[in-house]
Design a protein around this motif. Structure first.
Motif, PDB file in Angstrom:
ATOM      1  N   PRO A 125      -0.315  -4.256   2.538  1.00 27.80           N
ATOM      2  CA  PRO A 125      -1.163  -6.208   2.420  1.00 27.80           C
ATOM      3  C   PRO A 125      -0.374  -6.704   3.104  1.00 27.80           C
ATOM      4  O   PRO A 125      -1.078  -8.427   3.048  1.00 27.80           O
ATOM      5  CB  PRO A 125      -1.229  -6.325   0.885  1.00 27.80           C
ATOM      6  CG  PRO A 125      -0.285  -5.553   0.375  1.00 27.80           C
ATOM      7  CD  PRO A 125      -0.072  -4.610   0.771  1.00 27.80           C
ATOM      8  N   LEU A 126       0.949  -7.146   2.883  1.00 23.73           N
ATOM      9  CA  LEU A 126       1.550  -8.261   3.902  1.00 23.73           C
ATOM     10  C   LEU A 126       1.404  -7.707   5.293  1.00 23.73           C
ATOM     11  O   LEU A 126       1.774  -9.115   5.934  1.00 23.73           O
ATOM     12  CB  LEU A 126       2.916  -8.407   3.668  1.00 23.73           C
ATOM     13  CG  LEU A 126       3.961  -8.543   2.557  1.00 23.73           C
ATOM     14  CD1 LEU A 126       4.785  -7.901   1.818  1.00 23.73           C
ATOM     15  CD2 LEU A 126       2.831  -9.900   1.846  1.00 23.73           C
ATOM     16  N   PHE A 127       0.462  -6.762   5.406  1.00 24.30           N
ATOM     17  CA  PHE A 127       0.800  -6.618   7.714  1.00 24.30           C
ATOM     18  C   PHE A 127       1.998  -6.710   8.474  1.00 24.30           C
ATOM     19  O   PHE A 127       1.832  -7.401   9.150  1.00 24.30           O
ATOM     20  CB  PHE A 127      -0.325  -7.731   7.949  1.00 24.30           C
ATOM     21  CG  PHE A 127      -2.000  -7.016   7.198  1.00 24.30           C
ATOM     22  CD1 PHE A 127      -2.805  -6.163   8.002  1.00 24.30           C
ATOM     23  CD2 PHE A 127      -2.634  -7.525   6.293  1.00 24.30           C
ATOM     24  CE1 PHE A 127      -3.426  -6.120   7.570  1.00 24.30           C
ATOM     25  CE2 PHE A 127      -3.766  -7.288   5.789  1.00 24.30           C
ATOM     26  CZ  PHE A 127      -4.214  -6.787   6.486  1.00 24.30           C
ATOM     27  N   LYS A 128       2.852  -6.389   7.591  1.00 23.59           N
ATOM     28  CA  LYS A 128       4.427  -6.724   8.475  1.00 23.59           C
ATOM     29  C   LYS A 128       5.171  -5.183   8.580  1.00 23.59           C
ATOM     30  O   LYS A 128       4.934  -4.317   7.993  1.00 23.59           O
ATOM     31  CB  LYS A 128       5.032  -7.026   6.944  1.00 23.59           C
ATOM     32  CG  LYS A 128       6.926  -7.708   7.581  1.00 23.59           C
ATOM     33  CD  LYS A 128       6.566  -8.833   8.454  1.00 23.59           C
ATOM     34  CE  LYS A 128       8.116  -8.595   8.695  1.00 23.59           C
ATOM     35  NZ  LYS A 128       8.306  -9.525  10.232  1.00 23.59           N
ATOM     36  N   VAL A 129       4.691  -5.228   9.522  1.00 24.22           N
ATOM     37  CA  VAL A 129       5.945  -3.614  10.024  1.00 24.22           C
ATOM     38  C   VAL A 129       6.977  -4.461  10.868  1.00 24.22           C
ATOM     39  O   VAL A 129       6.950  -5.621  11.359  1.00 24.22           O
ATOM     40  CB  VAL A 129       4.747  -3.151  11.008  1.00 24.22           C
ATOM     41  CG1 VAL A 129       3.988  -2.909   9.990  1.00 24.22           C
ATOM     42  CG2 VAL A 129       4.287  -3.687  12.508  1.00 24.22           C
ATOM     43  N   PRO A 130       8.465  -2.790  10.696  1.00 21.68           N
ATOM     44  CA  PRO A 130       8.091  -1.782  10.321  1.00 21.68           C
ATOM     45  C   PRO A 130       8.511  -1.928   8.770  1.00 21.68           C
ATOM     46  O   PRO A 130       8.436  -3.101   8.118  1.00 21.68           O
ATOM     47  CB  PRO A 130       9.375  -1.629  10.507  1.00 21.68           C
ATOM     48  CG  PRO A 130      10.538  -2.047  10.955  1.00 21.68           C
ATOM     49  CD  PRO A 130       9.461  -3.862  11.701  1.00 21.68           C
ATOM     50  N   MET A 131       7.897  -0.927   7.727  1.00 21.87           N
ATOM     51  CA  MET A 131       8.431  -0.539   6.532  1.00 21.87           C
ATOM     52  C   MET A 131       7.971   0.223   6.572  1.00 21.87           C
ATOM     53  O   MET A 131       7.650   1.228   6.397  1.00 21.87           O
ATOM     54  CB  MET A 131       6.322  -1.511   5.671  1.00 21.87           C
ATOM     55  CG  MET A 131       6.373  -1.148   4.064  1.00 21.87           C
ATOM     56  SD  MET A 131       4.824  -1.283   3.051  1.00 21.87           S
ATOM     57  CE  MET A 131       4.432   0.701   3.694  1.00 21.87           C
ATOM     58  N   LEU A 132       8.938   0.597   5.440  1.00 19.06           N
ATOM     59  CA  LEU A 132      10.017   2.100   5.022  1.00 19.06           C
ATOM     60  C   LEU A 132       9.784   1.966   3.380  1.00 19.06           C
ATOM     61  O   LEU A 132       9.500   1.815   2.815  1.00 19.06           O
ATOM     62  CB  LEU A 132      11.070   2.558   5.344  1.00 19.06           C
ATOM     63  CG  LEU A 132      12.269   3.845   5.312  1.00 19.06           C
ATOM     64  CD1 LEU A 132      11.310   4.498   6.457  1.00 19.06           C
ATOM     65  CD2 LEU A 132      13.534   4.056   5.292  1.00 19.06           C
ATOM     66  N   THR A 133       8.966   3.724   3.117  1.00 19.00           N
ATOM     67  CA  THR A 133       8.495   3.972   2.061  1.00 19.00           C
ATOM     68  C   THR A 133       9.369   4.800   1.685  1.00 19.00           C
ATOM     69  O   THR A 133       9.692   6.310   2.216  1.00 19.00           O
ATOM     70  CB  THR A 133       7.820   4.451   1.848  1.00 19.00           C
ATOM     71  OG1 THR A 133       6.423   3.198   1.894  1.00 19.00           O
ATOM     72  CG2 THR A 133       7.283   5.311   0.805  1.00 19.00           C
ATOM     73  N   LEU A 134      10.432   4.837   0.683  1.00 11.70           N
ATOM     74  CA  LEU A 134      11.330   5.751   0.588  1.00 11.70           C
ATOM     75  C   LEU A 134      10.870   7.053  -0.619  1.00 11.70           C
ATOM     76  O   LEU A 134       9.582   6.798  -0.774  1.00 11.70           O
ATOM     77  CB  LEU A 134      12.492   4.935  -0.068  1.00 11.70           C
ATOM     78  CG  LEU A 134      14.248   4.373   0.233  1.00 11.70           C
ATOM     79  CD1 LEU A 134      13.029   3.729   1.646  1.00 11.70           C
ATOM     80  CD2 LEU A 134      14.801   3.701  -0.582  1.00 11.70           C
ATOM     81  N   PRO A 135      11.285   8.096  -0.632  1.00 13.41           N
ATOM     82  CA  PRO A 135      11.357   8.936  -0.945  1.00 13.41           C
ATOM     83  C   PRO A 135      10.684   8.995  -2.237  1.00 13.41           C
ATOM     84  O   PRO A 135       9.860   9.637  -3.381  1.00 13.41           O
ATOM     85  CB  PRO A 135      12.463   9.827  -0.938  1.00 13.41           C
ATOM     86  CG  PRO A 135      12.827  10.121   0.314  1.00 13.41           C
ATOM     87  CD  PRO A 135      12.564   8.601   0.041  1.00 13.41           C
TER      88      PRO A 135
END
Length: 213
Positions: free
Chosen positions: A54-64
């Motif tokens: 929802p921040l519309f901010k990239v990059p975003m990395l999702t960890l395992p």
């Protein structure tokens, strides 16, 4: 490149036409960290992006683990730590003068990149709202940062004769300029940087994350 790490996948959100997303993806390629790429635009795919980020901010990395990381600099710091834990030499030294030196070169690359992105955003504004003085200031800052990198590039790499994050981030930024705002890249203006960019763009790590059309 090291052997592929057998691990639960990370998930990288953002298009590769973003130099910030791309430098993270290339770093993961060099470290052989497998990941799933969610190729969503913060502009064109807002409905799909909203529940994920929802921040519309990239990059975003999702960890395992499900933890989410933002901002390419902090994501790369995490990747460096992960690489070090796996016995892979990080692209940014972990401490001391060498770390500061590489980080300052990365800072120059980020100045050039951020100003190029700002130039593109300004160009997209309606003509009557564009501010030529502001665009000129951004252009001057971008070119100054590129000139400083050009001066520091001796041999094949920016630091100590081997690949570092300074090279990856610089080439990701140059890729954005040459692909998205090609009119801002003066042919022959930065010959050493051009050679570096052409060589790294031909590497497997960069070819694995081509700039989105």
């Amino acid at each position: 490149m090291p052997n592929t790490i057998d691990d639960t996948l990370h998930q990288l959100l953002g298009l590769y036409d973003s130099p910030f997303v791309r430098r993270v993806a290339v770093t993961m390629q060099y470290y052989a960290i497998p990941f799933e790429h969610l190729s969503l635009s913060v502009f064109r795919h807002m409905d799909a992006m909203r529940p994920i980020n929802p921040l519309f901010k990239v990059p975003m990395l999702t960890l395992p683990s499900g933890e989410k990381l933002y901002e390419s600099a902090y994501i790369i710091d995490y990747l460096d730590e992960l690489a070090d834990q796996r016995g892979i030499v990080p692209l940014t030294p972990r401490s001391g003068k060498e770390r500061r030196h590489v980080q300052q070169l990365v800072a120059l690359a980020m100045v050039a990149t951020e100003k190029a992105v700002a130039i593109e955003y300004e160009r997209k504004r309606p003509g009557e709202l564009q501010w030529s003085d502001w665009s000129g200031r951004l252009r001057g800052q971008m070119r100054q940062a590129l000139s400083m990198l050009e001066e520091r590039l001796e041999g094949d790499f920016l630091f100590a004769g081997h690949l570092t994050q300074a090279d990856v981030s610089t080439v990701a930024g140059i890729g954005f300029i040459r692909h998205v705002v090609p009119h801002e890249w003066p042919a022959g203006g930065y010959p050493a940087l051009e050679r570096l960019a052409d060589r790294l763009e031909a590497s497997e790590a960069f070819k694995a994350v081509p700039i989105d059309e």
